[in-house]
Design an enzyme around this catalytic site. Structure first.
Site, PDB file in Angstrom:
ATOM      1  N   LYS A 202      27.726  47.342  31.002  1.00 31.18           N
ATOM      2  CA  LYS A 202      27.797  46.724  32.324  1.00 31.18           C
ATOM      3  C   LYS A 202      28.640  47.593  33.262  1.00 31.18           C
ATOM      4  CE  LYS A 202      29.344  42.562  34.687  1.00 31.18           C
ATOM      5  NZ  LYS A 202      29.819  41.201  34.625  1.00 31.18           N
ATOM      6  N   GLU A 208      34.302  53.092  23.989  1.00 31.00           N
ATOM      7  CA  GLU A 208      33.489  53.196  22.766  1.00 31.00           C
ATOM      8  C   GLU A 208      32.077  53.680  23.126  1.00 31.00           C
ATOM      9  OE1 GLU A 208      35.347  50.606  23.659  1.00 31.00           O
ATOM     10  OE2 GLU A 208      36.183  49.554  21.928  1.00 31.00           O
ATOM     11  N   GLY A 262      29.100  39.842  30.571  1.00 32.53           N
ATOM     12  CA  GLY A 262      28.626  40.651  29.436  1.00 32.53           C
ATOM     13  C   GLY A 262      28.065  39.809  28.305  1.00 32.53           C
ATOM     14  N   ARG A 263      28.790  38.745  27.942  1.00 29.67           N
ATOM     15  CA  ARG A 263      28.351  37.930  26.801  1.00 29.67           C
ATOM     16  C   ARG A 263      27.215  36.974  27.163  1.00 29.67           C
ATOM     17  NH1 ARG A 263      33.400  37.164  28.529  1.00 29.67           N
ATOM     18  NH2 ARG A 263      34.084  35.143  29.297  1.00 29.67           N
ATOM     19  N   GLU A 348      35.570  34.557  23.464  1.00 30.06           N
ATOM     20  CA  GLU A 348      35.913  35.324  24.673  1.00 30.06           C
ATOM     21  C   GLU A 348      35.858  34.391  25.899  1.00 30.06           C
ATOM     22  OE1 GLU A 348      35.219  39.826  24.879  1.00 30.06           O
ATOM     23  OE2 GLU A 348      33.758  39.109  26.320  1.00 30.06           O
ATOM     24  N   HIS A 379      28.053  30.484  -2.020  1.00 30.49           N
ATOM     25  CA  HIS A 379      28.587  31.160  -3.198  1.00 30.49           C
ATOM     26  C   HIS A 379      29.815  31.985  -2.850  1.00 30.49           C
ATOM     27  CE1 HIS A 379      25.075  29.872  -5.474  1.00 30.49           C
ATOM     28  NE2 HIS A 379      24.434  30.040  -4.318  1.00 30.49           N
ATOM     29  N   LYS A 508      43.320  47.516  25.449  1.00 25.20           N
ATOM     30  CA  LYS A 508      42.633  48.711  25.985  1.00 25.20           C
ATOM     31  C   LYS A 508      43.656  49.633  26.646  1.00 25.20           C
ATOM     32  CE  LYS A 508      38.209  46.593  27.334  1.00 25.20           C
ATOM     33  NZ  LYS A 508      37.373  46.244  28.461  1.00 25.20           N
TER      34      LYS A 508
HETATM   35  O1  F6P Z   1      35.460  43.331  25.197  1.00 27.18           O
HETATM   36  C1  F6P Z   1      35.492  43.226  26.562  1.00 27.18           C
HETATM   37  C2  F6P Z   1      34.168  43.489  27.208  1.00 27.18           C
HETATM   38  O2  F6P Z   1      34.393  43.618  28.565  1.00 27.18           O
HETATM   39  C3  F6P Z   1      33.132  42.392  26.929  1.00 27.18           C
HETATM   40  O3  F6P Z   1      33.302  41.278  27.715  1.00 27.18           O
HETATM   41  C4  F6P Z   1      31.873  43.144  27.201  1.00 27.18           C
HETATM   42  O4  F6P Z   1      30.760  42.471  26.736  1.00 27.18           O
HETATM   43  C5  F6P Z   1      32.171  44.434  26.468  1.00 27.18           C
HETATM   44  O5  F6P Z   1      33.540  44.671  26.728  1.00 27.18           O
HETATM   45  C6  F6P Z   1      31.339  45.620  26.891  1.00 27.18           C
HETATM   46  O6  F6P Z   1      31.482  45.920  28.243  1.00 27.18           O
HETATM   47  P1  F6P Z   1      30.475  46.875  28.989  1.00 27.18           P
HETATM   48  O7  F6P Z   1      29.134  46.284  28.944  1.00 27.18           O
HETATM   49  O8  F6P Z   1      31.009  46.994  30.387  1.00 27.18           O
HETATM   50  O9  F6P Z   1      30.495  48.216  28.287  1.00 27.18           O
END
Ligand code: F6P
Length: 540
Positions: A202, A208, A262-263, A348, A379, A508
């Site tokens: 987003k 990452e 995002g979620r 979240e 199990h 972060k």
């Molecule tokens: O973990 C925080 C967060 O902002 C989530 O809410 C989001 O889904 C994820 O990181 C990834 O963010 P982006 O889509 O901006 O890479």
């Protein structure tokens, strides 16, 4: 009655109810299942195995009315800026609005833009699936790797697995973790010449995703040459300027908007990998399912409204009875990633300690959400669910039929196990029953006395069960939307903002500050003794 007065009436009622067990409630009322279950077409919610009676339910509905669930729900659907800490509307429902009704955000109808992106996604997905859009060497793409994390990963990864019987496109892979093992193990199996990467973020700043995207870019450039990169990448983001800076050309960029959290974004271009796997028509079925739940949430009376009932049960368990967790137990191997998906959605959204106005909350908020598919969990951790000292409300999910027509006997076993678990949690087994069983097996009296306490199940442990016809794209969309609205309603009752996530920021920031110390470029003297000790152990 004011909210707090209803909460105290609920607490008083819970202590009265504590003198009767679920067993007794069922014995006293032959219509209990009918009274404590509700439907949205073929989706059934059975909540008769929760420790609620008519008075308890009525008090909870009063809570919903007093918290103005209807007004706040309508404000969300109307595009009001209910995400007050980010000053944004919350409009993921517009992404699956299947009617012709305009949806206004800031005085503008957002539906034409939504439809345009959906059409562009469909064209791109079809071109990849048909082999019309090829790799740099002219070969059709056999594999698609989605690079994203959190909401830019969990939705597509969960739904791709869930809808495996509908896959007729290239194979999908997901890379999320910054741990190099994730991308290394994924690329190991792939041929660069037939691999397409989707970079999903987003913000297009998430470390990452950016790190994994650069590694993938280098893999293509090193093996096929720098000129091949453009053919092997596409992007999904709201930050179109940052995507351009990464070097992905405009025709391969699929946008969405800041009013999609995002979620909550699997319905947007973030769902592109799913669309490539199952095709645009099945993806539309997925949106249709969510739309059915949106209409149900808006139109069904509170007492028949599935998201509202599930939220009220959540509040009853968390705030009135003090349970700290809930287990999500899909009896569906293809829903293996649903618990992880719901962890992000729920924790979240509702893992908050201040209200909208910044003051401390008055009640406990979101529970710990966890789980695994049945029957595997039986199990592993069900021992604790049945005989542990903590009560953990369970949420079972099961389809009336699977997709493997020739393996119906497997599905019968799955159903029997699912129903047996909620029955066992509810009924339990008394000392008397346990002793009689041992005696009937011919055991000596002293042995019976020694062993029987270990075979007692306290029972009276609550669960809900969701049943649908089959895990189709439509049913999956409806299920996810149900959970989204449940989280929203709980958040309203707690007075929190379910749509921000400031709690992920501190870690972060500290990681960014620590990186030069990890690399040995700066001195960690300013850090606490533990962090310094760990750094030195890791750096050798
Ligand atoms: O973990 C925080 C967060 O902002 C989530 O809410 C989001 O889904 C994820 O990181 C990834 O963010 P982006 O889509 O901006 O890479």
């Amino acid at each position: 009655m004011a909210l707090e007065a209803i909460f105290s009436a609920l607490s008083q009622h819970a202590s009265q109810l504590s003198t009767s067990s679920l067993r007794q409630l069922f014995a006293e009322d032959p219509d209990r299942f009918q009274k404590f279950s509700a439907n949205c077409s073929d989706l059934l919610l059975d909540f008769s195995k929760t420790k609620l009676d008519a008075t308890g339910l009525e008090l909870l509905l009063e809570l919903a009315r007093t918290a103005d669930i209807k007004g706040k729900r309508d404000a969300m659907f109307a595009g009001e800026k209910i995400n007050t800490t980010e000053n944004r509307a919350v409009m993921h429902t517009a992404l699956r609005n299947r009617s012709d009704t305009p949806v206004m955000v800031d005085g503008k109808d957002v539906m034409p833009d939504i439809r345009a992106v959906l059409d562009a996604m469909a064209d791109f997905a079809e071109a990849i699936r048909s082999g019309e859009l090829t790799s740099s060497s002219g070969a059709p793409f056999t594999d698609v790797v989605n690079i994203g994390i959190g909401g830019s990963d969990l939705g597509p990864v969960m739904t791709t697995l869930a809808l495996a019987p509908y896959h007729d496109g290239p194979e999908l892979h997901y890379v999320s973790n910054v741990d190099g093992a994730h991308i290394a193990d994924t690329l190991e199996k792939l041929d660069p010449e037939t691999t397409l990467f989707l970079v999903a973020s987003k913000t297009f700043t998430t470390i990452e995703t950016m790190t994994n995207a650069q590694t993938a870019r280098k893999w293509i450039a090193d093996t096929l040459g720098e000129d091949a990169v453009g053919d092997h990448f596409a992007a999904i983001s709201t930050a179109l300027d940052k995507v351009a800076a990464f070097g992905i050309e405009e025709s391969r960029v699929f946008g969405f908007w800041d009013w999609v959290g995002g979620r909550y974004s699997v319905w947007s271009a973030i769902g592109l990998p799913l669309m490539i796997a199952i095709g645009p028509d099945a993806f539309i079925d997925f949106l249709d399912g969510a739309y059915e739940m949106d209409l149900h949430f808006q139109e069904a009376p509170l007492e028949e409204n599935l998201p509202v009932i599930m939220a009220l049960i959540g509040v009853w368990h968390r705030d009135v009875l003090g349970y700290t967790a809930r287990a999500v137990l899909p009896y569906d191997q293809r829903l293996a990633r649903l618990p992880a998906y719901l962890q992000q959605l729920d924790m979240e959204s509702n893992g908050k300690r201040v209200k909208q106005d910044g003051s401390a909350v008055d009640h406990e908020t979101g529970p710990l959400v966890w789980g695994e598919p049945g029957t595997n969990g039986q199990h592993a951790f069900y021992q604790l669910l049945h005989q542990g000292t903590s009560v953990i409300p369970c949420e079972f999910l099961i389809a009336a039929k699977g997709h493997e027509d020739d393996l119906k006997h497997h599905h019968d076993l799955l159903v029997a196990n699912c129903l047996a678990q909620s029955e066992a949690l509810m009924l339990g087994r008394t000392l008397e029953e346990a002793s009689s069983l041992l005696e009937a097996a011919g055991m000596a009296e002293d042995e019976v006395e020694r062993l029987a306490p270990h075979k007692v199940f306290p029972g009276d442990r609550p669960s809900i069960t969701l049943v649908h016809e089959q895990l189709t794209p439509f049913a999956l969309g409806r299920l996810i939307a149900l959970y989204e609205h449940r989280v929203f309603v709980e958040g309203i009752i707690w007075g929190i903002n379910s749509f921000d996530q400031w709690g992920v920021e501190l870690g972060k920031e500290l990681a960014t500050a620590l990186l030069p110390m990890v690399k040995g470029e700066t001195d960690p003297a300013s850090k606490d003794a533990s962090t310094r000790g760990l750094l030195s152990a890791l750096r050798g």
